[in-house]
Design an enzyme around this catalytic site. Structure first.
Site, PDB file in Angstrom:
ATOM      1  N   ARG A 148       0.844  -1.192   0.000  1.00 31.07           N
ATOM      2  CA  ARG A 148       0.000   0.000   0.000  1.00 31.07           C
ATOM      3  C   ARG A 148       0.888   1.253   0.000  1.00 31.07           C
ATOM      4  NH1 ARG A 148      -3.615  -1.280   5.150  1.00 31.07           N
ATOM      5  NH2 ARG A 148      -1.645  -2.213   5.745  1.00 31.07           N
ATOM      6  N   LYS A 204       2.233   2.120   7.143  1.00 30.78           N
ATOM      7  CA  LYS A 204       2.652   1.303   8.290  1.00 30.78           C
ATOM      8  C   LYS A 204       3.536   2.107   9.234  1.00 30.78           C
ATOM      9  CE  LYS A 204       1.720  -2.450   8.735  1.00 30.78           C
ATOM     10  NZ  LYS A 204       0.473  -3.029   9.308  1.00 30.78           N
ATOM     11  N   TYR A 238      -0.350   4.568  10.503  1.00 33.67           N
ATOM     12  CA  TYR A 238      -0.652   3.601  11.570  1.00 33.67           C
ATOM     13  C   TYR A 238       0.617   3.426  12.395  1.00 33.67           C
ATOM     14  CZ  TYR A 238      -4.890   1.940   9.110  1.00 33.67           C
ATOM     15  OH  TYR A 238      -6.113   1.848   8.511  1.00 33.67           O
ATOM     16  N   HIS A 270       0.382   1.821  16.073  1.00 33.79           N
ATOM     17  CA  HIS A 270       0.186   0.721  17.030  1.00 33.79           C
ATOM     18  C   HIS A 270       1.301   0.709  18.069  1.00 33.79           C
ATOM     19  CE1 HIS A 270      -3.179  -0.855  14.752  1.00 33.79           C
ATOM     20  NE2 HIS A 270      -2.462  -0.723  13.664  1.00 33.79           N
ATOM     21  N   GLU A 327      -4.886   4.819  13.863  1.00 28.02           N
ATOM     22  CA  GLU A 327      -5.767   3.900  14.589  1.00 28.02           C
ATOM     23  C   GLU A 327      -6.408   4.513  15.825  1.00 28.02           C
ATOM     24  OE1 GLU A 327      -2.491   3.543  14.322  1.00 28.02           O
ATOM     25  OE2 GLU A 327      -1.611   3.163  16.284  1.00 28.02           O
ATOM     26  N   ASP A 347      -5.808 -10.710  14.465  1.00 35.13           N
ATOM     27  CA  ASP A 347      -4.895  -9.648  14.924  1.00 35.13           C
ATOM     28  C   ASP A 347      -5.129  -9.282  16.388  1.00 35.13           C
ATOM     29  OD1 ASP A 347      -7.350  -8.515  14.332  1.00 35.13           O
ATOM     30  OD2 ASP A 347      -6.507  -6.634  13.618  1.00 35.13           O
TER      31      ASP A 347
HETATM   32  N1  LIG Z   1      -7.072  -9.957   9.773  1.00 32.56           N
HETATM   33  C1  LIG Z   1      -7.136  -8.754   9.222  1.00 32.56           C
HETATM   34  O1  LIG Z   1      -6.478  -8.456   8.235  1.00 32.56           O
HETATM   35  C2  LIG Z   1      -8.054  -7.725   9.801  1.00 32.56           C
HETATM   36  C3  LIG Z   1      -8.384  -6.578   9.065  1.00 32.56           C
HETATM   37  C4  LIG Z   1      -9.285  -5.674   9.624  1.00 32.56           C
HETATM   38  C5  LIG Z   1      -9.820  -5.900  10.892  1.00 32.56           C
HETATM   39  N2  LIG Z   1      -9.453  -7.034  11.587  1.00 32.56           N
HETATM   40  C6  LIG Z   1      -9.988  -7.359  12.911  1.00 32.56           C
HETATM   41  O2  LIG Z   1     -11.311  -7.855  12.827  1.00 32.56           O
HETATM   42  C7  LIG Z   1     -11.921  -7.744  14.111  1.00 32.56           C
HETATM   43  C8  LIG Z   1     -13.323  -7.164  13.970  1.00 32.56           C
HETATM   44  O3  LIG Z   1     -13.220  -5.819  13.570  1.00 32.56           O
HETATM   45  P1  LIG Z   1     -14.511  -4.897  13.361  1.00 32.56           P
HETATM   46  O4  LIG Z   1     -14.024  -3.622  12.765  1.00 32.56           O
HETATM   47  O5  LIG Z   1     -15.582  -5.648  12.682  1.00 32.56           O
HETATM   48  O6  LIG Z   1     -14.952  -4.616  14.862  1.00 32.56           O
HETATM   49  P2  LIG Z   1     -16.385  -4.057  15.333  1.00 32.56           P
HETATM   50  O7  LIG Z   1     -16.139  -3.414  16.662  1.00 32.56           O
HETATM   51  O8  LIG Z   1     -17.013  -3.249  14.265  1.00 32.56           O
HETATM   52  O9  LIG Z   1     -17.274  -5.380  15.519  1.00 32.56           O
HETATM   53  C9  LIG Z   1     -17.010  -6.339  16.506  1.00 32.56           C
HETATM   54  C10 LIG Z   1     -18.323  -6.959  16.903  1.00 32.56           C
HETATM   55  O10 LIG Z   1     -18.060  -8.054  17.776  1.00 32.56           O
HETATM   56  C11 LIG Z   1     -19.185  -8.125  18.640  1.00 32.56           C
HETATM   57  N3  LIG Z   1     -18.946  -9.031  19.756  1.00 32.56           N
HETATM   58  C12 LIG Z   1     -18.292  -8.805  20.917  1.00 32.56           C
HETATM   59  N4  LIG Z   1     -18.340  -9.916  21.683  1.00 32.56           N
HETATM   60  C13 LIG Z   1     -19.023 -10.862  20.990  1.00 32.56           C
HETATM   61  C14 LIG Z   1     -19.402 -12.202  21.233  1.00 32.56           C
HETATM   62  N5  LIG Z   1     -19.073 -12.817  22.376  1.00 32.56           N
HETATM   63  N6  LIG Z   1     -20.094 -12.866  20.288  1.00 32.56           N
HETATM   64  C15 LIG Z   1     -20.418 -12.272  19.123  1.00 32.56           C
HETATM   65  N7  LIG Z   1     -20.108 -10.995  18.833  1.00 32.56           N
HETATM   66  C16 LIG Z   1     -19.413 -10.295  19.753  1.00 32.56           C
HETATM   67  C17 LIG Z   1     -19.415  -6.672  19.018  1.00 32.56           C
HETATM   68  O11 LIG Z   1     -20.695  -6.459  19.596  1.00 32.56           O
HETATM   69  C18 LIG Z   1     -19.275  -6.011  17.652  1.00 32.56           C
HETATM   70  O12 LIG Z   1     -20.500  -5.909  16.978  1.00 32.56           O
HETATM   71  C19 LIG Z   1     -10.963  -6.873  14.926  1.00 32.56           C
HETATM   72  O13 LIG Z   1     -10.167  -7.691  15.752  1.00 32.56           O
HETATM   73  C20 LIG Z   1     -10.108  -6.208  13.877  1.00 32.56           C
HETATM   74  O14 LIG Z   1      -8.858  -5.802  14.380  1.00 32.56           O
HETATM   75  C21 LIG Z   1      -8.577  -7.922  11.062  1.00 32.56           C
END
Ligand SMILES: NC(=O)c1ccc[n+]([C@@H]2O[C@H](COP(=O)([O-])OP(=O)(O)OC[C@H]3O[C@@H](n4cnc5c(N)ncnc54)[C@H](O)[C@@H]3O)[C@@H](O)[C@H]2O)c1
Length: 366
Positions: free
Chosen positions: A15, A75, A94, A96, A118, A270
């Site tokens: 990126r 990054k 970002y 972190h 972030e 993550d």
């Molecule tokens: N792997 C990757 O490349 C990548 C990229 C972007 C985001 N992410 C990660 O994805 C994850 C989700 O991000 P997001 O932006 O959707 O967050 P978000 O805050 O928008 O959504 C998270 C949801 O989880 C729900 N939740 C909490 N506890 C729960 C449970 N016990 N059961 C069911 N649902 C529950 C919350 O109510 C919320 O609606 C984060 O950890 C983020 O860092 C990873």
């Protein structure tokens, strides 16, 4: 202001912090933009695209850092970049910080102004510069899940959309946040049967209102999760507890209740993942198998689609870049409280208390 856009040098990062459209806006506002040669190539933006938009191309990363008042990147700086950062220079990217004391110390030493994407935060607590990456990852989760359900890569051999006379695949989405909603939408679009679980009733009501009837909502608890993992082909982990490790909603013992070839895409990797058997993987080697269940746990999913990710990210960062360039960081942060939340380290002082807490440092005495 003079704005510099270096090429990302972190491993496998394609990126770039600014597109030619961003350069165009800055130049229109009488700023100067220096772009390192080749900085945008990984995202499909070439030197001549930046030049046409009004940027000057510089050969080396050292020149970009040395000649700019503000650095806009993606990054966190890596060790090779630490010494390039100038006193008083704004670095907008970002960071972190809480995950690296070495980076934090280096930025304190640099006496620069570190504004972290972030932690820019809107008044409702949402994180506008993180949302686009969750949108990318949520949509990609279904694309990847569909691929790994194929038999040659050890999946169950299910086509998510089904065909006339054959039931569609079933997708279980844990979490109805940004990742979960985007994943559910893509899966529904392919014709799959989707079940989405959350503990937040407001989120479930919203999903219920906007999604077609083949997306059903249920409250997230162990009983429901144990029931659904037996019948669903693809499981998406999109749970987040802000600032904490994701809860293990799927434990190791549950894998034996799944059909062989079931695929788990744990986007929450993550934050430690919401599956006990999750461990981070890379785009070079994205999956592994435990108890015949395929695990896809890539920690930087958006990195595989740098064009989309760069444009999605810069769409939301550009208004802040413009504010910083037009007003300087002090006035911009005084006026915009969301942006002010992005201030992490200012001229050698850590101003974001979570960083101090993360390293158990003594708070500075006022
Ligand atoms: N792997 C990757 O490349 C990548 C990229 C972007 C985001 N992410 C990660 O994805 C994850 C989700 O991000 P997001 O932006 O959707 O967050 P978000 O805050 O928008 O959504 C998270 C949801 O989880 C729900 N939740 C909490 N506890 C729960 C449970 N016990 N059961 C069911 N649902 C529950 C919350 O109510 C919320 O609606 C984060 O950890 C983020 O860092 C990873």
């Amino acid at each position: 202001m003079i704005v510099g856009v270096p090429k990302e040098i972190k491993n496998n990062e394609s990126r770039v912090g600014m597109t030619p459209a961003g350069v165009f806006e800055l130049v229109k506002n009488n700023h100067t933009v220096y772009v390192q040669s080749g900085a945008g190539e990984g995202s499909g933006f070439f030197n001549q695209d930046y030049q046409r938009a009004g940027a000057t191309i510089l050969d080396t990363i050292g020149q970009v850092y040395a000649m700019s008042d503000m650095i806009v990147k993606v990054k966190e700086p890596i060790a090779q970049e630490y010494s390039l950062i100038q006193k008083g220079q704004i670095v907008f990217t970002y960071f972190h910080f809480a995950s690296s004391e070495a980076l934090t110390q280096a930025m304190i030493q640099s006496k620069s102004i570190c504004i972290a994407y972030e932690t820019v935060e809107d008044s409702d607590g949402s994180l506008p510069l993180l949302t686009p990456m969750s949108e990318v990852a949520g949509r990609m989760a279904i694309q990847q899940g569909a691929k790994y359900l194929e038999k040659p890569v050890k999946g169950k051999g299910v086509l998510l959309g089904g065909v006339p006379g054959v039931s569609p695949g079933r997708v279980l989405v844990l979490g109805a946040g940004t990742v979960g909603i985007q994943a559910a939408k893509m899966a529904a679009g392919l014709g799959a049967q989707v079940t989405i679980l959350d503990v937040n009733m407001k989120k479930l009501r919203y999903v219920n209102d906007i999604m077609p009837s083949h997306v059903i909502t249920e409250f997230s608890n162990e009983f429901n999760i144990r029931k659904h993992i037996k019948t669903h082909d693809l499981i998406i982990g999109g749970v987040l507890l802000k600032g904490a490790k994701a809860p293990n909603l799927i434990t190791r013992d549950m894998l034996k209740d799944m059909h062989p070839g079931t695929v788990i895409v744990d986007v929450a990797v993550d934050q430690g993942g919401c599956v006990e058997t999750t461990k981070p993987t890379t785009h070079e080697n994205p999956t592994y198998i435990i108890d015949d269940v395929v695990h896809y746990c890539v920690a930087n999913m958006p990195g595989a689609v740098p064009y989309t990710s760069t444009v999605a990210l810069t769409n939301v960062t550009l208004p802040y870049v413009l504010k910083l360039a037009n007003m300087g960081w002090r006035s911009a942060c005084n006026l915009d409280k969301s942006l002010a939340k992005g201030l992490n380290i200012v001229e050698g002082e850590v101003v974001y208390k979570e960083i101090i807490e993360a390293f158990h440092w003594e708070p500075a005495v006022a």
